[in-house]
Enzyme design. Sequence first.
Site, PDB file in Angstrom:
ATOM      1  N   GLY A  91      89.180  37.209  17.401  1.00 31.02           N
ATOM      2  CA  GLY A  91      88.711  38.330  18.191  1.00 31.02           C
ATOM      3  C   GLY A  91      87.364  38.043  18.829  1.00 31.02           C
ATOM      4  O   GLY A  91      87.121  38.404  19.991  1.00 31.02           O
ATOM      5  N   ASN A 113      83.489  49.564  14.682  1.00 28.89           N
ATOM      6  CA  ASN A 113      84.058  48.832  13.554  1.00 28.89           C
ATOM      7  C   ASN A 113      83.388  49.146  12.231  1.00 28.89           C
ATOM      8  O   ASN A 113      83.889  48.753  11.174  1.00 28.89           O
ATOM      9  CB  ASN A 113      83.969  47.320  13.812  1.00 28.89           C
ATOM     10  CG  ASN A 113      82.550  46.805  13.769  1.00 28.89           C
ATOM     11  OD1 ASN A 113      81.720  47.211  14.581  1.00 28.89           O
ATOM     12  ND2 ASN A 113      82.247  45.909  12.843  1.00 28.89           N
ATOM     13  N   SER A 150      92.035  41.172  17.878  1.00 31.46           N
ATOM     14  CA  SER A 150      91.842  40.248  16.765  1.00 31.46           C
ATOM     15  C   SER A 150      93.103  40.174  15.917  1.00 31.46           C
ATOM     16  O   SER A 150      93.587  41.208  15.438  1.00 31.46           O
ATOM     17  CB  SER A 150      90.660  40.715  15.900  1.00 31.46           C
ATOM     18  OG  SER A 150      90.673  40.088  14.638  1.00 31.46           O
ATOM     19  N   GLY A 151      93.617  38.978  15.718  1.00 29.79           N
ATOM     20  CA  GLY A 151      94.761  38.824  14.831  1.00 29.79           C
ATOM     21  C   GLY A 151      94.443  39.284  13.420  1.00 29.79           C
ATOM     22  O   GLY A 151      95.264  39.929  12.757  1.00 29.79           O
ATOM     23  N   HIS A 152      93.249  38.973  12.958  1.00 31.70           N
ATOM     24  CA  HIS A 152      92.822  39.371  11.618  1.00 31.70           C
ATOM     25  C   HIS A 152      92.879  40.879  11.452  1.00 31.70           C
ATOM     26  O   HIS A 152      93.407  41.404  10.468  1.00 31.70           O
ATOM     27  CB  HIS A 152      91.403  38.853  11.365  1.00 31.70           C
ATOM     28  CG  HIS A 152      90.689  39.549  10.256  1.00 31.70           C
ATOM     29  ND1 HIS A 152      91.085  39.467   8.938  1.00 31.70           N
ATOM     30  CD2 HIS A 152      89.593  40.350  10.264  1.00 31.70           C
ATOM     31  CE1 HIS A 152      90.275  40.182   8.190  1.00 31.70           C
ATOM     32  NE2 HIS A 152      89.371  40.736   8.962  1.00 31.70           N
ATOM     33  N   CYS A 165      81.314  40.581   9.610  1.00 36.18           N
ATOM     34  CA  CYS A 165      80.767  39.398  10.262  1.00 36.18           C
ATOM     35  C   CYS A 165      79.313  39.165   9.880  1.00 36.18           C
ATOM     36  O   CYS A 165      78.752  38.107  10.158  1.00 36.18           O
ATOM     37  CB  CYS A 165      80.882  39.532  11.777  1.00 36.18           C
ATOM     38  SG  CYS A 165      82.594  39.649  12.337  1.00 36.18           S
TER      39      CYS A 165
END
Length: 342
Positions: free
Chosen positions: A44, A119, A164-166, A286
């Site tokens: 992402g 987020n 984002s795949g995650h 992050c």
Amino acid sequence: MPEGNPSSPHADGRAARAALDRARDLAAQALGADRTEISFTGSGTESVNLALLGAARRLTKRGLVVTWAAEHQSVLGAARRLQAEGHSVEVARVDGSGRADPSDIPASAALVSIGLANNEVGTIQPVAAIIARAHEAGALVHVDACAGPRWIAIPEGADLVSLSGHKLGAGRGGILFVKDGVRLDPLLYGGPQEWGRRAGREDVGAATASATALAASARDRGLRAAAAARQGSALRELLAELGGTLTGADFRLPNFASCAFADRRGEDLLLALDLAGVSASSGSACASGSLDPSHVLLAMGLSLDQALGSLRLTTGYSTTDDDLARAETIIRTVLARTPARA
């Protein structure tokens, strides 16, 4: 999953290319896009950076880049990079719930970046209004949709959308939607992969997983969001009962429960919860290696002590009511025995 290089003409390569094409078509269908508007990335964060750096570097440096102070660090980091390169950048304030104001977009805007939802506190942003306002000014619009698409739909009309795949549950990988006609400077130079937007051998497995997860999210979000809303509400009631000040807007992602404790350290709570079997956060994952206060909470106007005492809990597709009951018991126990700050 085919292991060949999708750019190779042999049988293994053709099989890999076919799998990659299926993934691209699946992602395009989920987003209501054409297959040429879909590019796969490594994460992402890469999708965000490719969108912002790639688009802005094709603009004149006088063209204003606009974003907001509570956006993800990948957005703010890209904005700082553009500023260092000589671009005009404006980082607007958010209100006490972390919500952006569309009226902050000036007529001089050339590129606007907004998150689908915050987020850290789950606040859902007025994306449709921001898209309309930005397009009135003649600006491109980037939507950071890494947080939220499992639970809410992405409004139509954006020129660039990062996923984002995650965050979709795929484990790794990223997806970038680039509206037909929008040109990007690549971050990686070399071959013509991903329509010339991202050189290098494609990760077919990550692309397939990300596209499949995106399609499942689009298909199931209504049912999943209803269950998450009930669980998220229970967690928020618990945190408020235990003395936390809830953070974020009432219009938030349904699976979010975030709060701040003025008299406790967030890292103490996280460690105690982790040892008891509950994974929680005090800010962005992050920045989990940092003990600095959340930039999101500070942007929302919380005090330093409140920001240092933040706690974020989220539920997922696999969260059961039994999981929730166990977590509630653990949270009560941990908060009862975790000492307040002197």
